[in-house]
Write a protein that holds these residues in place. Structure first.
Motif, short mmCIF file in Angstrom:
data_model
loop_
_atom_site.label_atom_id
_atom_site.label_comp_id
_atom_site.label_asym_id
_atom_site.label_seq_id
_atom_site.Cartn_x
_atom_site.Cartn_y
_atom_site.Cartn_z
N LEU A 26 -7.28 2.73 3.87
CA LEU A 26 -6.48 2.58 5.09
C LEU A 26 -5.15 3.31 5.05
N GLY A 27 -4.49 3.31 3.91
CA GLY A 27 -3.15 3.90 3.83
C GLY A 27 -3.03 4.99 2.79
N GLY A 28 -4.16 5.53 2.39
CA GLY A 28 -4.14 6.55 1.35
C GLY A 28 -3.38 7.80 1.75
N ALA A 29 -3.47 8.18 3.00
CA ALA A 29 -2.78 9.39 3.47
C ALA A 29 -1.27 9.23 3.42
N LEU A 30 -0.80 8.02 3.30
CA LEU A 30 0.64 7.76 3.15
C LEU A 30 1.01 7.44 1.70
N GLY A 31 0.04 7.44 0.81
CA GLY A 31 0.29 7.20 -0.61
C GLY A 31 0.39 5.74 -1.00
N LEU A 32 -0.04 4.83 -0.13
CA LEU A 32 0.13 3.40 -0.41
C LEU A 32 -0.59 2.96 -1.67
N HIS A 33 -1.80 3.48 -1.91
CA HIS A 33 -2.54 3.09 -3.11
C HIS A 33 -1.84 3.56 -4.38
#
Length: 161
Positions: A26-33
């Motif tokens: 869900l938030g990989g494109a923002l680097g959350l993981h």
């Protein structure tokens, strides 16, 4: 009392495989993981939003300037490839063995700790990542090749006239 503090501090640092899978999806494109697993000092986590933002800018350029804008042809696939890469990362996190997960991300816990377990939520994250990641990857490749070949045909027409 110190035993209670130690136990709660270990649980605060525990990295769960299901959470990492969903954050990458869900938030990989923002680097959350990356921030979840490696902390706020992770430079790869800070770099991930750059191709995402460039891809979104490419979409805005297409909406404003039309599909003939050549810069958007380069920018839009950056978003698609970033999303596909993060979906792949979600799949890899979800399929990682419990022992390997705990050794890599929870070294202070025993190898069979439940933080690395696979649950239904993990499986759902893997399945959705596979579907969305494959779709976005194929769409990005098709978009890139279509515009590249259209450009080549247009240049060949210019030369032949």
């Amino acid at each position: 009392m110190s035993r209670t503090l130690t136990t709660s501090s270990v649980t605060a640092r525990t990295k769960h495989k299901t959470v990492a899978t969903w954050l990458a999806f869900l938030g990989g494109a923002l680097g959350l993981h990356r921030f979840y697993l490696y902390g706020m000092g992770d430079w790869m986590g800070w770099l991930l939003p750059i191709p995402t933002a460039l891809g979104v800018y490419g979409i805005e350029r297409v909406q404003q300037l039309g599909q003939d804008d050549q810069l958007s042809w380069l920018l839009i696939p950056m978003l698609g490839f970033t999303l596909a890469g993060c979906a792949l990362r979600a799949i890899l996190y979800g399929l990682m063995d419990k022992t390997r997960w705990n050794q890599r991300f929870n070294p202070e816990l025993p190898a069979d700790a439940p933080a690395g377990s696979t649950h239904w939520g993990t499986i759902m994250g893997i399945g959705l990542s596979l579907m969305l990641g494959a779709t976005v990857l194929m769409a990005s490749i098709a978009y890139s090749f279509q515009h590249y070949f259209e450009y080549q045909v247009e240049e060949a027409r210019k030369i032949s006239q």
